[in-house]
Design an enzyme around this catalytic site. Structure first.
Site, mmCIF file in Angstrom:
data_model
loop_
_atom_site.group_PDB
_atom_site.id
_atom_site.type_symbol
_atom_site.label_atom_id
_atom_site.label_comp_id
_atom_site.label_asym_id
_atom_site.label_seq_id
_atom_site.Cartn_x
_atom_site.Cartn_y
_atom_site.Cartn_z
ATOM 1 C CG ASP A 110 -2.200 0.781 0.989
ATOM 2 O OD1 ASP A 110 -2.211 1.649 0.090
ATOM 3 O OD2 ASP A 110 -3.182 0.560 1.714
ATOM 4 C CD1 TRP A 111 0.667 5.597 -3.678
ATOM 5 C CD2 TRP A 111 0.296 3.401 -3.736
ATOM 6 N NE1 TRP A 111 0.700 5.181 -5.005
ATOM 7 C CE2 TRP A 111 0.479 3.852 -5.070
ATOM 8 C CE3 TRP A 111 0.070 2.038 -3.515
ATOM 9 C CZ2 TRP A 111 0.433 3.001 -6.175
ATOM 10 C CZ3 TRP A 111 0.020 1.185 -4.618
ATOM 11 C CH2 TRP A 111 0.202 1.662 -5.914
#
Length: 818
Positions: free
Chosen positions: A225-226
């Site tokens: 995930d970012w």
């Protein structure tokens, strides 16, 4: 797409160790690195799952907006979801996107989950089936899908740091199961969550290797995930393949140094690069080959028709006391009541949001459906609790051009203009950066239609100010309380001030925020007129309802009630909206209440209304699809993918707040309807519940007398349409294991099949029961087992209504799972 493993190894051999180590790090926020030495171009990624945004937040770059994921799961229709996946893929190709960051396969563990709307259901089997359908639809059109967020990332509170403690059986049988289904469907990427599981952050967890890559044979890319990667060596030695976003961060040059220093084995990096090359080859982004040609654009009318069909297919008729469907020919006046009727909330808040091509409100849908044949009266009623909305083009004008919208300027440190442009909305999440940019300024000329005390606001972080006709309303430094990207970049909190404005006047509102590291650049300017008197508004709504042949009252949640980044603290719609429904229902027994939410809410007035329809966040065609259901042009096809409590206190699982950083999944296997059954509690509406426009009786359940362990089986459910019109019924099958040697739910969902029949006809649903729903994970032996002996098969309309019961004998036979 036909690149062999030998060819990938040959390309890998052309890269230096340093070049290999740089590839697993992102190049930009939404792009991977290119590598000319092997003909690898950048891969473009975009958020989903309700729409494909592309690489930028810009209201001028619109997207087709589907109903929320919870609404798609409510269709219990894999063929339709697969078609919608194809629509998303066509949107991705139109926007130059290779990888869609969807579907979200986390579970509705608790009704308080803030991202409920973006997830599919409470049940691992239903989530796996609907999620796999979306994966197939997306990838059949040459776009890669991403199963997220691996794993047990089922709430938002402290989501960047929470350590979820979950038993091995529950992890295997409940939370990992939908991801296993996605891998079996061929999903090309799996995204890790921010959270930890049992003490280890997911980006560095052994779960990325076992079971994902070893047992399940996943040969795709594991992407973070970012911003979830927080160090170099741990994730690099684990099964993570791609750290996003870029440039910079803990990988990139840092990973190249770690490999050179011997802290990360070259073989670990080689495996990551092979997976990236394999993905690129599948996408046509490797070597001299061009990407597959984009399919011809779908006709807008067909796209809108499909999305509108999905609205009705997922709409759940919770209750109906002979009110629906409404007959247009017998209506002279219809009262459409509520703020949500005219401003229907079409999507949830957070990174999955898009700017839709169009938004059809329930009010617009009703008006269009009646076509002037009946008078439609709209009364907004009291204003629901919630934040002031962002400025839109109908509420203000660019002070420089006089055209609808706002003036966006980027200023240097001395206040000099670097660039300026007119924008349609005061919600500016990514104002364009230029060299020397220091301050974002948003200016708008307001012409208030209502006099009184207005609420004016600016959202963002850092030093901000708000001026009205040059007079300061607020100024200060507002530091981010979190580095959660959903809060910093998508949904920053607003600071408010009030001012007395005269109706018909004109005022200049100017908001400024300075750009500083770690604060993002999202800037949102909002304004709300004074709230109308609640008592008078309720009385007006009641009068309109009483004078009409039928009333449609629409209530729902706000962006700050359901959004990525935080969980809910209540399921209440608020005293104001509850009072509105009660007042309208008391004035007209032919009242239809339409609920506009992405997840469960309390409905204390549910027995007082003539009909109760759950519209979810219905996407851009919401109003048209809801009108189709209201007037009988389409049957409400939805069945609840999640059990709805009458009140929050009844929910068996309602804890989302970690204690000392840990969130304990103490309920184990007993999630959703399983927990309700174990606690002997009765919800407002069970998992699987949903009415149509006809009635059904369940006549017969046919089960094979004997089935070998480890094999799928098929059971048959005969139903009869006993109502006045043709319809669709979803026959659901559940399992129980009396006298089991291991802990089991009272009963659990095992499969479903939909059938159609005309009045008086019977139909037989053939329901496939996969072998996996009979097996359990043996912690002691580290493997799957299926108990032999007598099992119970139950069939009916929901988890709480299973009138048909039969026994099944499972016998030992060598085979998978046996």
């Amino acid at each position: 797409m036909g690149t062999s493993e030998e060819e990938i190894d040959r390309l890998l051999g052309k890269l230096t160790p340093r070049a290999r180590a740089l590839l697993p790090g992102g190049a930009t926020t939404w792009r991977t690195r290119a590598e000319p030495a092997v003909g690898l171009r950048e891969l473009v990624m975009s958020d989903g799952p309700a729409g494909v945004r592309g690489e930028a937040w810009d209201e001028r770059n619109t997207s087709v907006l589907l109903p929320s994921a919870s609404a798609l799961a409510a269709t219990w229709d894999e063929e339709l979801v697969e078609r919608l996946g194809g629509l998303l893929a066509a949107e991705a190709r139109r926007k130059g996107v290779d990888v869609l960051l969807a579907p979200t396969l986390n579970l509705h563990r608790t009704p308080l989950g803030g991202r409920h709307f973006e997830c599919l259901s409470e049940d691992p089997e239903l989530t796996g089936r609907i999620g796999a359908a979306l994966v197939r639809g997306v990838q059949a059109c040459g776009v890669a899908a991403t199963a997220k967020h691996y794993v047990a990332n089922d709430s938002e509170t402290d989501r960047l740091t929470v350590d979820v403690h979950v038993g091995e059986r529950a992890l295997r049988e409940v939370y990992l199961a939908p991801f296993e289904a996605a891998v079996a469907a061929g999903v090309r990427l799996v995204m890790t969550g921010y959270n930890a599981v049992n003490g280890t952050t997911l980006t560095a967890s052994d779960l990325l290797t076992d079971p994902l890559k070893s047992e399940w044979g996943f040969d795709g890319v594991v992407v973070s995930d970012w911003g979830a990667v927080r160090d170099t060596v741990g994730p690099a030695r684990a099964g993570l393949d791609l750290a996003m976003p870029g440039p910079g961060g803990p990988w990139g040059e840092a990973l190249a140094r770690a490999v050179a220093d011997g802290d990360v084995p070259e073989a670990a990096v080689d495996d990551k690069v092979r997976r990236l090359l394999r993905l690129a080859a599948w996408l046509g982004a490797l070597g001299a080959r061009d990407s597959p040609p984009a399919p011809p654009p779908a006709r807008p009318r067909r796209v809108r028709a499909l999305v509108r069909r999905a609205v009705a297919a997922g709409a759940v008729l919770l209750a109906n006391r002979d009110v629906l469907p409404l007959d247009p020919d017998r209506l002279r006046t219809v009262a459409v009541i509520g703020t949500h009727a005219a401003s229907t909330r079409t999507q949830g808040g957070g990174s999955a949001g898009v700017f839709p091509q169009d938004e059809v409100s329930v009010l617009d849908g009703v008006r269009a459906a009646l076509g002037g044949g009946a008078r439609v009266v709209h009364v907004p009623g009291p204003r629901p609790d919630g934040p002031a909305p962002p400025l839109d083009r109908d509420a203000c004008a660019d002070p420089r051009s006089g055209l609808p919208g706002v003036l966006l300027r980027m200023l240097d440190a001395d206040g000099h203009e670097l660039y300026a442009e007119r924008r349609d909305s005061g919600r500016l999440l990514e104002p364009r950066l230029v060299p020397g940019a220091h301050t974002v300024e948003v200016a708008a000329r307001l012409r208030p239609g209502t006099g009184g005390r207005w609420t004016l606001g600016v959202a963002g972080f850092g030093r901000m100010s708000l001026l009205l006709d040059g007079r300061p309303l607020l100024e200060g430094d507002f530091l981010p309380p979190t580095d959660d990207p959903a809060v910093v970049h998508v949904n920053p909190p607003a600071q408010y001030a009030t001012a007395d404005l005269a109706a018909g006047g004109s005022v200049l509102l100017v908001a400024r925020r300075e750009l500083a590291p770690g604060t993002g650049r999202a800037t949102v300017v909002s304004a709300a007129p004074p709230a109308p008197d609640a008592a008078a508004s309720l009385a007006g709504a009641a009068r309109a309802a009483g004078a009409a042949d039928a009333a449609v009252v629409v209530v729902g949640t706000t962006e700050h009630g359901e959004s990525e980044g935080y969980d809910r603290t209540t399921l209440s719609l608020g005293a104001t909206q509850d009072a509105l429904v009660r007042a309208v229902a008391a004035a007209n027994p032919r009242t239809v209440a339409v609920v506009n939410s992405g997840g469960p809410v309390e409905l204390p007035w549910r027995d007082a209304v003539g009909a109760l329809l759950l519209a979810w966040f219905p996407g851009q065609e919401g109003g048209g699809g809801v009108a189709d259901v209201l007037f009988g042009r389409a049957e409400p096809g939805g069945r609840l993918p999640t059990t709805w409590p009458a009140v929050l206190a009844d929910a068996p699982v309602a804890h989302v707040r970690p204690v000392d950083g840990r969130l304990a999944y103490d309920e184990g296997l007993h999630v959703g309807h399983r927990g309700w059954l174990r606690e002997h509690r009765t919800p407002a509406y069970w998992f699987g519940h949903g009415l149509g426009y006809t009635t059904w009786t369940y006549e017969e359940l046919t089960v094979p007398p004997v089935t070998p362990a480890g094999h799928d089986l098929t059971v048959r459910v005969r139903v009869r349409n006993t109502g006045p019109r043709a319809g669709r019924e979803v026959a659901q099958v559940y399992l129980a294991r009396p006298g089991s040697a291991v802990e089991r739910p009272v009963r659990w969902f095992a499969g479903y099949a939909a059938v159609r029949a005309r009045p008086g006809e019977t139909a037989t649903a053939a329901v496939r029961i996969p072998a996996r729903v009979l097996r359990h994970w043996s912690v002691e032996e580290g493997g799957w087992h299926t108990e032999t002996g007598r099992w119970r098969v139950l069939a009916g309309r929901s988890a709480g209504e299973v009138p048909l019961v039969a026994d099944l004998e499972v016998v030992r036979q060598p085979g998978p799972g046996g």
